[in-house]
Write an enzyme that holds these catalytic residues in place. Structure first.
Site, PDB file in Angstrom:
ATOM      1  N   GLY A  72     138.265 -89.254 -10.978  1.00 35.43           N
ATOM      2  CA  GLY A  72     137.435 -89.974 -10.015  1.00 35.43           C
ATOM      3  C   GLY A  72     136.414 -90.911 -10.622  1.00 35.43           C
ATOM      4  O   GLY A  72     135.314 -91.084 -10.091  1.00 35.43           O
ATOM      5  N   LEU A  73     136.775 -91.529 -11.753  1.00 33.88           N
ATOM      6  CA  LEU A  73     135.928 -92.565 -12.366  1.00 33.88           C
ATOM      7  C   LEU A  73     134.525 -92.091 -12.716  1.00 33.88           C
ATOM      8  O   LEU A  73     133.539 -92.805 -12.532  1.00 33.88           O
ATOM      9  CB  LEU A  73     135.834 -93.791 -11.437  1.00 33.88           C
ATOM     10  CG  LEU A  73     137.152 -94.479 -11.105  1.00 33.88           C
ATOM     11  CD1 LEU A  73     136.930 -95.579 -10.072  1.00 33.88           C
ATOM     12  CD2 LEU A  73     137.803 -95.058 -12.355  1.00 33.88           C
ATOM     13  N   CYS A 130     142.990 -97.401  -8.603  1.00 36.56           N
ATOM     14  CA  CYS A 130     142.729 -95.976  -8.847  1.00 36.56           C
ATOM     15  C   CYS A 130     142.979 -95.169  -7.574  1.00 36.56           C
ATOM     16  O   CYS A 130     142.356 -95.419  -6.543  1.00 36.56           O
ATOM     17  CB  CYS A 130     141.296 -95.762  -9.315  1.00 36.56           C
ATOM     18  SG  CYS A 130     140.912 -94.014  -9.613  1.00 36.56           S
ATOM     19  N   GLY A 265     148.648 -94.384 -22.865  1.00 35.63           N
ATOM     20  CA  GLY A 265     147.676 -93.569 -22.158  1.00 35.63           C
ATOM     21  C   GLY A 265     147.795 -92.093 -22.455  1.00 35.63           C
ATOM     22  O   GLY A 265     147.240 -91.574 -23.436  1.00 35.63           O
TER      23      GLY A 265
END
Length: 301
Positions: A72-73, A130, A265
């Site tokens: 969630g950033l 996102c 990633g």
């Protein structure tokens, strides 16, 4: 040795291997494992205008050939980044790129404008994809209008290389790519994570705190490769490919599909030296096949 240099508009990369945001910290966390100045570009943690706490735990789950996350950033905001993080990374001799997210076009633009003032940050990656935040993020990236509005707002206030990260959770990703290109994107990167879910069958409840999360890792590679191939044929700006890349073989597939550069990633969590192994593997393949430059194979499929 083959020439591994590539350009993303005005951004010059020593080689096409980059790191994906959220999987490589701010770069310094991996300095004991790889020479940071030998990576083509490092895309640091997602940054927002205001601090974000992120989602509640649990927010990571291992899956077959991949993982789900709903972080969630979480970050301390762009002002903290500028004051405390930037001084520690500004002299790393590679392209240090900031991933920018927001809750509105104005938020994105203001965050980007503050980063624009940092001399040693040559580009941003605009995260309109996102899937793990309630406001913003993927909400903008799933329609042409929403994506275009964010890019237009940012382009008015950001003057360096603008990369836009696209969502795979759409009907036609090529349409979204064309929409952001029309508003001034210098490049697009794809794919961000696919929406996924895992359930604890003993507790009879989702394993992630917000029920769903972003799926990444080798399991998403065929989908990512297909989308990169589609988008590379639809736009006239460079494409950066990511999604399940773990080996040089994987990276070469993306380059042949039309990607000018790639991002690694989830594989960084498994093998922290993977960036160098992929770089060296690309070079070995090019030498073996008589290619003088990596550009010889970009878009060859």
């Amino acid at each position: 040795m083959a020439d591994l240099r590539v350009n993303i508009k005005n951004l010059r990369l020593k080689n096409p291997v980059m790191t994906a945001s959220g999987t490589f910290g701010y770069g310094l966390e991996f300095s004991d494992f790889v020479p940071l100045d030998q990576i083509g570009g490092i895309i640091v943690k997602g940054t927002t205008l205001h601090p974000r706490q992120g989602n509640d735990y649990p927010r990571m789950v291992e899956t077959a050939s991949g993982m789900l996350n709903c972080v969630g950033l979480q970050n301390k905001g762009v002002d903290y980044f500028c004051k405390h993080i930037y001084p520690t990374i500004k002299d790393i001799d590679t392209n240090m790129i900031v991933n920018v997210s927001g809750s509105s076009p104005a938020d994105y633009a203001e965050c980007a404008a503050r980063i624009d003032a940092l001399d040693n940050i040559p580009a941003i990656e605009l995260n309109i994809s996102c899937p793990n935040v309630k406001q913003g993020g993927m909400a903008f990236g799933v329609t042409c209008e929403g994506a275009a509005n964010v890019v237009k707002a940012v382009r008015e206030r950001y003057h360096k290389t603008l990369i836009v990260k696209l969502s795979p959770n759409v009907t036609n990703v090529a349409d979204i790519a064309r929409a952001v290109e029309a508003e001034g994107a210098d490049s697009v990167s794809l794919i961000n994570t696919l929406m996924g879910m895992a359930i604890d069958i003993e507790k009879r409840k989702p394993m992630l705190s917000i029920n769903t999360g972003g799926l990444s890792g080798p399991c998403v590679k065929p989908v990512a490769l297909r989308m990169v191939w589609q988008v590379a044929k639809a736009v006239n700006i460079p494409v950066i490919g990511l999604g399940g890349i773990c080996t040089a073989h994987d990276a070469i597939e993306f380059l042949m599909a039309g990607a000018t550069a790639i991002e690694i990633g989830t594989a960084n969590f498994i093998e922290p030296t993977v960036t160098m192994k992929v770089r060296d593997g690309i070079n070995e393949w090019l030498d073996k096949h008589g290619c003088k430059s990596v550009t010889d194979i970009i878009g060859s499929v």
